[in-house]
Design a protein around this motif. Structure first.
Motif, PDB file in Angstrom:
ATOM      1  N   THR A   1       0.731  -1.178  -0.038  1.00  0.00           N
ATOM      2  CA  THR A   1      -0.041   0.161   0.138  1.00  0.00           C
ATOM      3  C   THR A   1       1.015   1.270  -0.101  1.00  0.00           C
ATOM      4  O   THR A   1       2.129   1.418   0.371  1.00  0.00           O
ATOM      5  CB  THR A   1      -1.000   0.065   1.311  1.00  0.00           C
ATOM      6  N   GLY A   2       0.201   2.377  -0.443  1.00  0.00           N
ATOM      7  CA  GLY A   2       0.963   3.569  -0.482  1.00  0.00           C
ATOM      8  C   GLY A   2       0.647   4.518   0.465  1.00  0.00           C
ATOM      9  O   GLY A   2      -0.380   4.468   1.158  1.00  0.00           O
ATOM     10  N   MET A   3       1.302   5.480   1.116  1.00  0.00           N
ATOM     11  CA  MET A   3       1.056   6.300   1.961  1.00  0.00           C
ATOM     12  C   MET A   3       0.563   7.565   1.417  1.00  0.00           C
ATOM     13  O   MET A   3      -0.200   8.735   2.006  1.00  0.00           O
ATOM     14  CB  MET A   3       2.303   6.854   2.880  1.00  0.00           C
ATOM     15  N   SER A   4       0.670   7.750   0.036  1.00  0.00           N
ATOM     16  CA  SER A   4       0.321   8.923  -0.676  1.00  0.00           C
ATOM     17  C   SER A   4      -0.010   8.481  -2.180  1.00  0.00           C
ATOM     18  O   SER A   4       0.594   7.582  -2.779  1.00  0.00           O
ATOM     19  CB  SER A   4       1.309   9.938  -0.914  1.00  0.00           C
ATOM     20  N   ASP A   5      -0.865   8.952  -2.740  1.00  0.00           N
ATOM     21  CA  ASP A   5      -1.398   8.852  -4.234  1.00  0.00           C
ATOM     22  C   ASP A   5      -0.178   9.468  -5.112  1.00  0.00           C
ATOM     23  O   ASP A   5      -0.371   9.393  -6.351  1.00  0.00           O
ATOM     24  CB  ASP A   5      -2.855   9.082  -4.543  1.00  0.00           C
ATOM     25  N   ASN A   6       0.396  10.585  -4.488  1.00  0.00           N
ATOM     26  CA  ASN A   6       1.282  11.265  -5.696  1.00  0.00           C
ATOM     27  C   ASN A   6       2.867  10.706  -5.272  1.00  0.00           C
ATOM     28  O   ASN A   6       3.068  10.130  -4.621  1.00  0.00           O
ATOM     29  CB  ASN A   6       1.485  12.712  -5.052  1.00  0.00           C
ATOM     30  N   PRO A   7       3.336  10.600  -6.602  1.00  0.00           N
ATOM     31  CA  PRO A   7       4.785   9.717  -6.636  1.00  0.00           C
ATOM     32  C   PRO A   7       5.849  10.772  -6.084  1.00  0.00           C
ATOM     33  O   PRO A   7       5.568  11.679  -5.710  1.00  0.00           O
ATOM     34  CB  PRO A   7       5.164   9.672  -8.280  1.00  0.00           C
ATOM     35  N   HIS A   8       6.972  10.075  -5.648  1.00  0.00           N
ATOM     36  CA  HIS A   8       7.903  10.643  -5.018  1.00  0.00           C
ATOM     37  C   HIS A   8       7.629  11.151  -3.711  1.00  0.00           C
ATOM     38  O   HIS A   8       8.467  12.049  -3.220  1.00  0.00           O
ATOM     39  CB  HIS A   8       8.511  11.626  -5.849  1.00  0.00           C
TER      40      HIS A   8
END
Length: 249
Positions: free
Chosen positions: A124-131
């Motif tokens: 899973t990601g902590m943000s939908d925005n890369p980097h």
């Protein structure tokens, strides 16, 4: 790397090479019809350098004659574009099914928490925005996040999985949600619970029972595992106490 590999093994597609590469085990293969539907790629052209060349590479129609530096930049953009499309794809019916199979096989690893009994993890990601943040691993049993063990996986951008995937998966497949357990480690000294930890544990138990009762009152689930047994024991103790008082009268 991928362009040179393809020149040696033309029968293998870009996706096959990408998925089989070390460090890309968390990814699933994206259906070709999904990649070729421009609607699914809306807005990504502004986020990816050499967007069209990168897309051509992913869809195996790349035929640009360029120098090595340009090739390297296009390959880098292709990896980034694949990751961004992947985050969208795994929230579709087909994508969820593919990630479900990997989850059932524990391809993403198992929870390091001893009391979770090797419950499988999900990326899973902590943000939908890369980097912004690298990928994390979510355990549905203890509802906590962990860092991947391998540095190859720890360097994957969390945006390639997004913040919604795990929640959507368990909404679509509610039977996969593991039963929450109130079991936890209790520090002891010569067999006796440490006072501060014991007090905290009593407070947590009371809060858990209170929440379980509220959930049952509104018809949500059956509370937490073990709560019904605890409440049954408490009721029995209360009944015994009333009988003793009546006998004393």
């Amino acid at each position: 790397m991928y362009l040179r590999s393809r020149s040696k093994r033309m029968k293998r597609t870009y996706q096959e090479l990408f998925i089989s590469s070390r460090g890309n085990e968390y990814f699933c293969e994206i259906d070709e019809d999904y990649l070729t539907d421009r609607f699914n790629l809306t807005g990504l052209n502004t986020d990816v350098q050499y967007y069209q060349y990168a897309l051509d590479l992913i869809t195996d129609v790349f035929d640009l004659d360029c120098d090595d530096d340009m090739r390297e930049q296009i390959e880098k953009s292709a990896r980034h574009l694949y990751g961004l499309v992947h985050a969208r794809y795994i929230t579709t019916t087909r994508g969820l099914a593919k990630m479900l199979e990997k989850y059932k096989k524990s391809d993403f690893g198992k929870c390091p928490r001893v009391l979770c009994s090797a419950s499988p993890l999900l990326p899973t990601g902590m943000s939908d925005n890369p980097h912004i943040q690298s990928v994390k691993l979510y355990c549905a049993k203890c509802e906590d996040l962990y860092n991947p063990k391998s540095t190859r996986h720890a360097n994957i951008d969390g945006a390639y999985f997004g913040t919604s995937f795990t929640n959507i998966l368990f909404q679509v497949y509610p039977a996969l949600v593991p039963e929450k357990s109130k079991e936890r480690y209790s520090p002891r000294v010569f067999g006796f619970k440490v006072h501060a930890s014991a007090a905290l544990e009593r407070w947590q138990d009371e809060r858990r029972r209170s929440l379980g009762r509220r959930l049952r009152e509104v018809g949500v689930g059956g509370g937490f595992k073990g709560d019904l047994e605890d409440e049954g024991e408490e009721m029995e103790e209360d009944e015994e106490g009333l009988v003793g008082e009546e006998g004393g009268l």
